[in-house]
Each structure stands twice: as structure tokens, then as C-alpha cells.
Enzyme design. Sequence first.
Site, PDB file in Angstrom:
ATOM      1  N   ALA A 260       0.852  -1.182   0.000  1.00  0.00           N
ATOM      2  CA  ALA A 260       0.000   0.000   0.000  1.00  0.00           C
ATOM      3  C   ALA A 260       0.892   1.238   0.000  1.00  0.00           C
ATOM      4  O   ALA A 260       2.043   1.176   0.420  1.00  0.00           O
ATOM      5  CB  ALA A 260      -0.901   0.013   1.232  1.00  0.00           C
ATOM      6  N   GLU A 262       0.699   5.519   0.984  1.00  0.00           N
ATOM      7  CA  GLU A 262      -0.085   6.433   1.825  1.00  0.00           C
ATOM      8  C   GLU A 262      -0.365   7.778   1.159  1.00  0.00           C
ATOM      9  O   GLU A 262      -0.398   8.793   1.843  1.00  0.00           O
ATOM     10  CB  GLU A 262       0.670   6.661   3.137  1.00  0.00           C
ATOM     11  CG  GLU A 262       1.989   7.462   3.023  1.00  0.00           C
ATOM     12  CD  GLU A 262       3.226   6.609   2.821  1.00  0.00           C
ATOM     13  OE1 GLU A 262       3.099   5.491   2.287  1.00  0.00           O
ATOM     14  OE2 GLU A 262       4.330   7.061   3.186  1.00  0.00           O
ATOM     15  N   ASN A 263      -0.609   7.826  -0.155  1.00  0.00           N
ATOM     16  CA  ASN A 263      -0.861   9.119  -0.793  1.00  0.00           C
ATOM     17  C   ASN A 263      -1.942   9.881  -0.026  1.00  0.00           C
ATOM     18  O   ASN A 263      -3.015   9.334   0.240  1.00  0.00           O
ATOM     19  CB  ASN A 263      -1.342   8.916  -2.227  1.00  0.00           C
ATOM     20  CG  ASN A 263      -0.606   7.799  -2.935  1.00  0.00           C
ATOM     21  OD1 ASN A 263       0.561   7.927  -3.227  1.00  0.00           O
ATOM     22  ND2 ASN A 263      -1.295   6.686  -3.168  1.00  0.00           N
ATOM     23  N   HIS A 293      -2.191   1.628   9.381  1.00  0.00           N
ATOM     24  CA  HIS A 293      -0.823   2.096   9.124  1.00  0.00           C
ATOM     25  C   HIS A 293      -0.855   3.250   8.112  1.00  0.00           C
ATOM     26  O   HIS A 293      -0.265   4.313   8.346  1.00  0.00           O
ATOM     27  CB  HIS A 293      -0.022   0.901   8.589  1.00  0.00           C
ATOM     28  CG  HIS A 293       1.378   1.201   8.141  1.00  0.00           C
ATOM     29  ND1 HIS A 293       2.484   0.678   8.763  1.00  0.00           N
ATOM     30  CD2 HIS A 293       1.862   1.930   7.109  1.00  0.00           C
ATOM     31  CE1 HIS A 293       3.574   1.087   8.147  1.00  0.00           C
ATOM     32  NE2 HIS A 293       3.220   1.850   7.130  1.00  0.00           N
ATOM     33  N   GLU A 294      -1.576   3.060   7.012  1.00  0.00           N
ATOM     34  CA  GLU A 294      -1.601   4.103   5.982  1.00  0.00           C
ATOM     35  C   GLU A 294      -2.301   5.355   6.502  1.00  0.00           C
ATOM     36  O   GLU A 294      -1.879   6.472   6.208  1.00  0.00           O
ATOM     37  CB  GLU A 294      -2.288   3.589   4.710  1.00  0.00           C
ATOM     38  CG  GLU A 294      -1.671   2.312   4.114  1.00  0.00           C
ATOM     39  CD  GLU A 294      -0.167   2.369   3.923  1.00  0.00           C
ATOM     40  OE1 GLU A 294       0.354   3.466   3.628  1.00  0.00           O
ATOM     41  OE2 GLU A 294       0.499   1.334   4.095  1.00  0.00           O
ATOM     42  N   HIS A 297      -0.028   7.438   8.513  1.00  0.00           N
ATOM     43  CA  HIS A 297       0.893   8.242   7.691  1.00  0.00           C
ATOM     44  C   HIS A 297       0.316   9.609   7.326  1.00  0.00           C
ATOM     45  O   HIS A 297       1.059  10.504   6.943  1.00  0.00           O
ATOM     46  CB  HIS A 297       1.199   7.514   6.381  1.00  0.00           C
ATOM     47  CG  HIS A 297       2.320   6.530   6.457  1.00  0.00           C
ATOM     48  ND1 HIS A 297       3.539   6.829   7.026  1.00  0.00           N
ATOM     49  CD2 HIS A 297       2.428   5.258   5.989  1.00  0.00           C
ATOM     50  CE1 HIS A 297       4.335   5.767   6.920  1.00  0.00           C
ATOM     51  NE2 HIS A 297       3.688   4.802   6.308  1.00  0.00           N
ATOM     52  N   GLU A 316       7.852   5.177   9.056  1.00  0.00           N
ATOM     53  CA  GLU A 316       7.396   3.786   9.024  1.00  0.00           C
ATOM     54  C   GLU A 316       7.234   3.201  10.420  1.00  0.00           C
ATOM     55  O   GLU A 316       6.310   2.438  10.681  1.00  0.00           O
ATOM     56  CB  GLU A 316       8.341   2.931   8.179  1.00  0.00           C
ATOM     57  CG  GLU A 316       8.402   3.355   6.716  1.00  0.00           C
ATOM     58  CD  GLU A 316       7.029   3.396   6.046  1.00  0.00           C
ATOM     59  OE1 GLU A 316       6.065   2.817   6.595  1.00  0.00           O
ATOM     60  OE2 GLU A 316       6.916   4.029   4.987  1.00  0.00           O
TER      61      GLU A 316
HETATM   62 ZN   LIG Z   1       4.262   2.895   5.688  1.00  0.00          ZN
END
Ligand SMILES: [Zn+2]
Length: 838
Positions: A260, A262-263, A293-294, A297, A316
Site C-alpha cells: 500500500a 499512503e498518498n 498504518h496508511e 501516515h 514507518e
Molecule cells: Zn508505511
Amino acid sequence: MTSPSRALTRVEAQTRAALVRVGGYAVSLDVTDPATYVSRTVVDFACASPGAATFVEMKDVRPERILLNGRPLDPATLDGNRLPLPGLRAANRLEVTFSADYSRTGEGLHRSVDPEDGEVYLYGQAPLDEAQRIFACFDQPDLKAPVTLTVTAPPQWTVHGNAPLRQAGDGVWAFEPTPPIAPYLFTVLAGPWHVRTAEHDGIPLGLLCRRSLAPHLDADAGELFAATAANLDRYHELFGVRYAFGKYDQAFIPDFPGGAVENPGLVTFKEEFLFRTVATDYDRLRRFVVMAHELAHMWFGNLVTLRWWDDIWLNEAFAELMGWRVAAETGRHPGAAADFAAWRERWGMLADRRPSTHPVAPDDVADTAAAFLNFDGISYAKGAAALRQLSALLGDDVFLAGLRAYFERFRFGNAGLADFLAVLGSVAGTDLDGWADLWLRSTGFNTLRPLPGPSGLTVEQTGAPLRPHRFRITVYDSHGARVRDAPVILDGGSVAVDGRSGLPPGGVLLVDDTYAKVLLDPASLAALPSVLPAIADPHARALLWTAAMDAAGEGELSPEAFLTLLEAALAGEAETSVLVEVLAYARDDLARRGLVDFGPLAAICAAALSAAAPGSGRQVALATALTTVAGPPHVPTLADWLAPTPVSVLTGVAAPASSPLLPAPTGAAGLVVSQDLRWDALARLAALGAASASDVTAESRRDPGSRGAEKAARCHAALPDADAKAEAWEMIVREERAGVAMAAAAGFWQHGQEELTDPYVERFFADAPAMVSGRYQLFAKLIVRQAFPRYAGRSRRLASVMLAERSLDPILRREVGDAAAELSFGPGVENGGRRSTR
Ligand SMILES: [Zn+2]
């Protein structure tokens, strides 16, 4: 164009950041032509030293028209991926028009054709320095700017960007300007996407996938929206700063490289996260964690962005820590901490043993190409464990207060480790530099050994440097009941925990929640088979499994004793993810090294399968695990799963003659045989010589998509046939679709096929440079790692010859060096045993 693209160096980035301030990008893309796209960028930027020069990047494009402050620049001055910008003014406007071919390999603007209905989907993939394939830009993370996107596309499509749509009509989609973002976070999607929408707390939410997967997205949309809402709520509570990017879309993308990205405002996921059949509880847990997680971000990385790639770990590690934390805290996945312990922390510690290990916070990321190498278990898992230690050291309230101050201070800007430590230190009223030296700027892990004695319990720490650890120590009695626990502060070589005698008869001691190898005392180790399955807390069980694996790795628990523990405790392990990790350890570190036979392992697995609830995800997970260890006695079972109407009861399966451990499995009623399980069963049958190339072709017709092509490549590569091996090797070396090459590599080396694969040991070292050449770095390293031959002595010798070459590609240096070293990890590899092959 003649000269090659060059990776940006840290020094160049610093120089340019001191000179340039970017006001904003206006990007217009025309994607109406099926072969090429046209990109027109207008960028306004300030220059701190009028008269100076710099450069802007564009990679693998055909520049057509370039104007700097209204004056044409010669497109022929483009040098590789760098266009010189001479004679700058205080305020500048650059206009660049180029055309370029769509990517087929996952970087830049990728074009994908759905094999099921022929529809075309485009997606943008910018990390780390691929935005410059889509629009001319100053491609470094600390030159953030708003991007205003306009796209011309076929009118029957929809187009999606980082920002909300402003207006659409006549095939033109115009978006709002984004907040300031780094170029590597740009994305765009175009195609006949299937879209679901919702709203939570004033934030518009979207889910997207290709049209032919619509039923699977629709089936899970409720869960996906609910998970997103729960995570947004929790992050708003924890971080004190609201989500900053307007709307939040999550798209499931075909042919997607990696997991994935994270835009901001439009996260892209591999479409395998849309489950096409019964999913296991750990499939759902891990998808949840990736989503969380994304989303994390959006704060760590997108709102506050690293200045340079040496701080990629800060992005990260935080996202990793938060993903597992909110999975548990939102109440949606109570076993999340067990998964982190049994899977991720072990991943971090494995990376920490390799020659390529590096400090969590490295200071030697010289250019963008080198940054790719650090997306590993150190940056993610060890980094997350270190941050968890920091929270334990400061207290979680102080830690969170520090985070809130950090977000406030650097909102929409850039920051590095020093900024982070300064803000946290000032909130906590302490200097964190010494802590950071020990936890972030050193390598390796400590070993902790609890020593129960008649007058109390001592915990000893070894390994350099000694680090401060905060953990709990828990004592369980012989029935798995918690007798007592205590917080422990270890700041040196040893600590006395309490004055009472250590361990009740038949009991177990557990060291909880720090990043270290924990070796159990002999009495605890001996009691594990009876106590471990009786412990109710899944996290405690995961830590004890981890300790047992470490003990086996150290030679303190024999391979046979590990199998005894498996036999006693596996079927009762309720956390599917933990069970899968433990089985994988037994397979990869014991059976594939010849330390135990596959037969007993397969029998244990089959027994756990027969005990699993009918129709459950756990049953699917165990059936999948069985396909990775099954031998000839299980051929009828696997063939049964592939029958036209799958029979759901295991029949006629005898335990292998070599297994004295278990009776024959009795059944797996209600097993849901998914397409993935069909492929896994076929791969094993192929490797055992019980399926043919035409069986693989027939299965491909059932599953014609890109995932099916990958699975077929893996099955084909596993066939015990010289022609199949030769074809598979060609794919590994030259196939354009990286996923297919990776799958062929995953199927190629098979236990028991050593005579066939023997010539490819030398071939690997001859062909490895071709495996990385021209491939996206993220994939190249995975392909090399999968294709590496694990023939202990020979592989190590050939690797040392290769590593002596000075001009060796950095990806090969790291992956070959690590893979060769790993041959020496694990119990008793150098002395005796039948461990010459995988
Ligand atoms: Zn990440």
C-alpha cells in the site's frame, strides 16, 4: 535520450532546498491516448539567490516545450532526468510539456488492462522519485507544495486525485489544490472504477476497485468503512490534530507493486486485500493493520514530512506502531499484540542479525537509490519496538503530549529525528540523546535471561550496547494461571526483580514487551508443553512461542523437543496468525534445514486442520499451511480439494509411516476451498510430481487475472521437469511483470528436486545482475532474494566471490550478502546434519 537518470544525492537536495521555495504546481494530464500520455506542468517558485541555477527533474519522458519565465529552453538540454534551469530570478515560472509512455512495471503512471473484461485502469505511483515520470518537479521530500491537478480522460471513465474534485464535465476533471505535499505523495487514478462512498465525522470517504471486483468490495464495504471510521476517531483522540487532507479514499489497485502507499487523500492498496472468498481472522487483522498504518501516515509523513530519506524509519516505525496499537485499542482485533510479537518483532530481529543491519536512524543515506534499501524490518518493526520503549520510558501520556506538540509545531512542514527528540524531550523535561544513541543509533539486540533462584529472581542482559529496558515479568503456575507480575526497570547488566523465590514447581516465567531475545530458564522451557496451551492471554502465548523459537535457534531446545511442543500446543493456539508463524518457523528453520522430517510436521498440521471449526478461516489457514509441508501421503487430500466439486471431508489420508506422533487426520468438514487454496494445493502437487503442466494451464483458465498468472508461474516453476525449470528461470531473469518473476522464483527451488536445480546454483550468480537491471528497485530486491539458491557451502562460496566485486550493484550486495549469511543462522548448521539444500 542518451545519458541515464541519476538519483538525487543528499548534498544536492540540501543545496536545492536552500535555494528554492516552491509556490505550487498546476499539473494537466491528457490520458485519452492508449499508448502515451501528455503532461503539462506550470510551477511557480522563488529563488533565494537571483542569477543562480538549479535543475528540475523528469524521467523517461519526451519534452516538447519548455518555457522559463516566458523564454524557451531547449529540450535537448535535458541531461538524463535533469533539466538545467539557468539564470533564475527571485520569482520564477517554469512551464514544461512532455509526452511519455505508460509504465507496465508499476512506477510512474501505470496502465493496466483487466483480463476479465478488457477495461483499462491507470494509477500513479510516485515513491520515492517517480513523480517526475508524471510531472516535471523538484523531486525531493522537503520541497513541499500544493498541487492543482486537471485530467482529460475518456468521458466514460472517472478520475480521482489526492484532493477533492472541483468540477467534472466533457471528459475533463478538475481538482481542488492539495495542501502542501511532497512530490513522492502524488497520485492519480483514471478508469471505469467501481466507487462506494460514505461519510464520517464530516470527512467524505470512498472505496474504489476495478469493476470486475465490485461484488467483493460491496461485500466488505461495511467493514472497511467502519474500520476507517474507528481509526479516524482513535487518531483524532491520540494526536489532537484533525485529519488534514479533506476527503479520504482507499483504492484497491490491479498489478500493484508492494502492499500500500499512503498518498494523502487517496491511499492505494494491492487488490489482494479485497478478499474473494472466506478470509481468515489474520487476513482481516493484517488488512486492518495496513489500513490503520496508511491512515497513521496522514500525520506521520504527510502532515509532517521527513526532510531526507535517512528519517524514513520515523514515518514507518510510527505507522507500524500505531497500526497494531489501534487494531487492539479500537476493540476490533484484540489479538493484534500477539501478531506483532510473533511476526513483526521476529522480522525486525532477523534483519538485525544480517550483515546489512543498520541503526534504526541511519546517517548514511547518500542518495534516493540507497533509501530503497532501508524499507526493512529495522525501519519498520525494530523502529516501532524502540518507539514503544520510548513510550514506556516517558509514560504514554507524556509520549502522546510530545507527539501533539510535534504535529502542531511542524504541521504541513518537514522535520527530522533531531526535531522529534527536541520536542519530545522538552515536553518530558529530559534529554533524550543518550536514549537515542542506544536505541536508534546502534545496531543489534540484547539477550535477556531470567534466572530464578532460591532467594529471588534476577534478569541478566548481554549484548552491546546494553540498553535501558522497561518490561513486565509474569509468573504462571503449572495450570497457566497468572501468579504475579511486576514492572521491571533494567538499566544495566542485571536487575533483581523481587525478594520472593522465583518460580512455582512446573511454572513458567515470561519477560514481556521489549525488543530483545528472551531466553527462558530451563525449568520454564521444560514446562512449556503443558503450560503454554493453558495460558489465556494470546500476547503471552505469542511471546512464549517466540521464546521457544529462540531457544531452538540457540540450541537450548532440540528440534525434536520443539516438535513435541508443537504437537502439544498447536491445535489449541487460538490466534491463527501466531499458529501460522510458528508452523512457518518449523518448516523453514527446521524441516528445510533437515533438522526434522517433513512427515511429522505435516501430520501435526493435518491434525490441527481436522480439529478446526468447519467453514472457518482458521481451517483455511491450516489447509494452506498443510500445502506447504504436505508429502506423498497427502496427495489424495490435496487432489480432493482440486476436484471439480470439492469434497469437503478428508478421506483416505494415512499419517506418514515416519510419524509416530499422531493418528491419521480424520476430517476437515466444511473446508472452503478458495481459488488461492486451489493454487496452493496445485503448487504442492506440482512440486511432488502429482500434477502436470496441463493441470496448471487448466487452472489458469479458471483464474485468468494477473494474480492467476502469478500463481500459474509459481506452479509451473515447481514442476520436477527440466524444460519447466528452464522456462521458469527465463521468467525470473527477464519477465517484465515483476509479480510473475517473483512467483516463478518462489516456486523454483523445491526440496527433493536438487538434481534438477543443481546447475542453477552457478546460473544464479551469473544471471543476478540481469535480474536487477531495469527493474523497479522494490521488486528487484525481492526477486533476487527469492531466487537465491540455499545450497549452504556452494552458495556461500559463490556469494563471497560475487561480494568481492567492487562495482557490484548495491541491491545485489545487500540481498546476496544477507541471503548467504542467513544460511548460517539457526541451530547447528555448521556441524553435521543433512542440511546442504533447502
Ligand atoms: Zn508505511
